[in-house]
Design an enzyme around this catalytic site. Structure first.
Site, PDB file in Angstrom:
ATOM      1  CD  GLU A  52      -2.995   0.967   2.312  1.00  0.00           C
ATOM      2  OE1 GLU A  52      -3.308  -0.144   2.765  1.00  0.00           O
ATOM      3  OE2 GLU A  52      -3.430   2.041   2.750  1.00  0.00           O
ATOM      4  CE  LYS A  89      -6.249  -1.691   5.280  1.00  0.00           C
ATOM      5  NZ  LYS A  89      -5.323  -0.823   4.546  1.00  0.00           N
ATOM      6  CG  ASP A 120       1.252 -17.027  10.976  1.00  0.00           C
ATOM      7  OD1 ASP A 120       0.486 -16.331  10.298  1.00  0.00           O
ATOM      8  OD2 ASP A 120       1.005 -18.204  11.310  1.00  0.00           O
ATOM      9  CG  HIS A 159      -4.274   7.149   0.390  1.00  0.00           C
ATOM     10  ND1 HIS A 159      -3.640   6.116   1.030  1.00  0.00           N
ATOM     11  CD2 HIS A 159      -5.019   6.608  -0.595  1.00  0.00           C
ATOM     12  CE1 HIS A 159      -3.995   4.988   0.453  1.00  0.00           C
ATOM     13  NE2 HIS A 159      -4.824   5.258  -0.535  1.00  0.00           N
TER      14      HIS A 159
END
Ligand code: MEV
Length: 453
Positions: free
Chosen positions: A84, A280, A296, A393
């Site tokens: 991202e 998130k 992991d 962004h």
């Protein structure tokens, strides 16, 4: 489309040929394409081939660096593997902000991992089962020493073993609930091996006991498995600063900024829709460190979200407050990480990432990953409560749009310059791109690339 038996037994080349012939349509370009992602060093490629079954090529993720992280007085350059566009930039921005304000502070709250033997026992008196369990409890420790010996030498091993009555939820359902310290390893294999041994001990000891009748000796072990929920493998990352030091160029005073920031966190504490996006953003930072260091990320994600729901409602993992003229922002997150075992000693990029971090132990890596999560959340909220998220962004996403449009290097330079003082959007990028190239702006989105797709 055909199915196949024995795919895993085919050579790598034969696997590629089969999928291309049957699912793509005998396209030599696809074969070359997959091979072009093989590593030039055949030993490195073999290593990657053997990580999983049926490897046919490699899948790249960018490996970026967020410098200037001051954590507990020590400087770090943090490796992040993520696709991202704005995540590394946001982490780096936050690191710079807090570098000037004393950096990040951390605390390991506990390091316990958990595992269960889930079993069914349909006797009438749970007291009798508890009495039997207590009579053999020592054997769970002594009869697993062949597995736990090395871990004990490193300072870890089995911490506690409890019998838990779950029959109120499911008839006959009991657990052996065990906690472990797995030192610098994530410990999944160690825990699962011990649990499987526990099940054998349970079954053999129940045969021998005279505390239970023959009928009460019936036990069904359903499964033995670690839990990825590790609420007691917990780390705290925190920043704090005097309110007046927070103004930093935006229109708000330090107090106004802190109050709006705390309100944004509060919304994530009470509103699951917002909490999900909020968390998130935290995981953007945490996962990228977890992936770069060969851990992991699915286990980490699963545990973090269960922890976020521990009150019965999904809530923010971070908390903010203003106290005695100070802004305090913290993240508590369960992170079961390892710096030995698994991929950590195998994957060349993982080995490099750990070296870059100074070959940390698991506790130090927990601290680093938590800090990046907090930093990420701080950057996101700082943008959200001031300029809005899209400004930064979309600026980072601009190069992705330009690459999608197959802009040349000189077109990229001109367009990046054009957007220096403007907000980027997909349609405005297409518009300026067409203008520079001297082509018509398409009526609906979607510019054809060179191949006409
Ligand atoms: C985007 O990947 C993450 C954010 O949506 C997080 C947030 O809203 O807090 C920016």
């Amino acid at each position: 489309m055909p199915s196949i038996k024995g795919f895993s037994k085919l050579s790598k080349e034969a696997k590629i040929e089969w999928i291309v012939a049957n699912y793509i349509g005998n396209d030599a370009e696809s074969i070359d394409f997959l091979k072009s992602y093989w590593n030039n060093d055949s030993n490195v490629q073999k290593l990657h081939d053997e990580f999983i079954e049926n490897t046919i090529s490699n899948f790249y993720l960018p490996f970026g660096i967020a410098p200037n992280f001051l954590i507990d007085g020590k400087m770090y350059c943090i490796p992040m593997a993520i696709e991202e566009s704005s995540v590394v930039a946001a982490a780096a921005k936050s690191a710079n902000f807090w570098l000037e304000r004393g950096g990040f502070h951390t605390q390991i709250i506990d390091v316990q991992k958990v595992g269960h033997v889930h079993f069914i026992w349909e006797g009438k008196s749970s007291e009798k089962l508890f009495a039997f369990f207590n009579s053999i409890k020592d054997k769970f420790y002594s009869h697993t020493e062949h597995i736990t010996k090395n871990m004990q030498l490193r300072g870890g091993g089995i911490l506690d073993i409890q019998l838990v009555d779950k029959t109120a939820l499911e008839p006959g359902y009991y657990q052996i609930h065990a906690t472990f310290d797995t030192c610098d390893s994530m410990g999944a294999n160690f825990i699962n091996s011990v649990l499987e041994e526990f099940a054998k001990i349970l079954k053999s000891e129940i045969e021998k006991t005279d505390l239970l009748t023959e009928e009460e000796k019936q036990v069904q072990v359903v499964m033995c498995i670690l839990s990825n929920y590790t609420p007691n493998c917990l780390v705290r990352a925190e920043v704090r600063a005097p309110l007046e030091s927070l103004a930093d160029g935006n229109e708000m005073s330090g107090l106004e900024f802190a109050e709006k920031f705390c309100r944004a966190v509060r919304i994530a504490e009470i509103e699951p829709y917002r909490a999900t996006t909020h968390n998130k953003g935290i995981m953007n930072g945490v996962d990228s460190v977890v992936i770069a260091t060969g851990n992991d990320f699915r286990a980490v994600e699963a545990s973090a979200h269960t922890y976020a729901s521990r009150s019965g409602q999904y809530r923010s993992l971070t908390h903010a407050e203003i106290k005695d003229g100070e802004f305090i922002f913290r993240l508590d997150i369960p992170l079961a990480l390892g710096t030995v075992g698994g991929l950590t000693g195998l994957h060349p990029m993982v080995k490099f990432a750990l070296k870059l971090l100074g070959n940390p132990n698991a506790n130090e890596l927990m601290k680093v990953a938590a800090v990046v999560g907090l930093a990420q959340n701080f950057s996101a909220l700082r943008s959200l409560v001031t300029s809005g998220i899209q400004k930064g962004h979309m600026k980072m996403h601009l190069l992705n749009i330009l690459n999608q449009l197959e802009a040349t290097d000189s077109e990229k330079v001109q367009i990046v310059e054009y957007f220096k003082d403007k907000i980027v959007s997909y349609s405005s990028t297409v518009e300026i791109f067409c203008k520079i190239r001297g082509i018509e702006v398409p009526a609906v989105s979607g510019i054809k690339n060179k191949e006409g797709h």
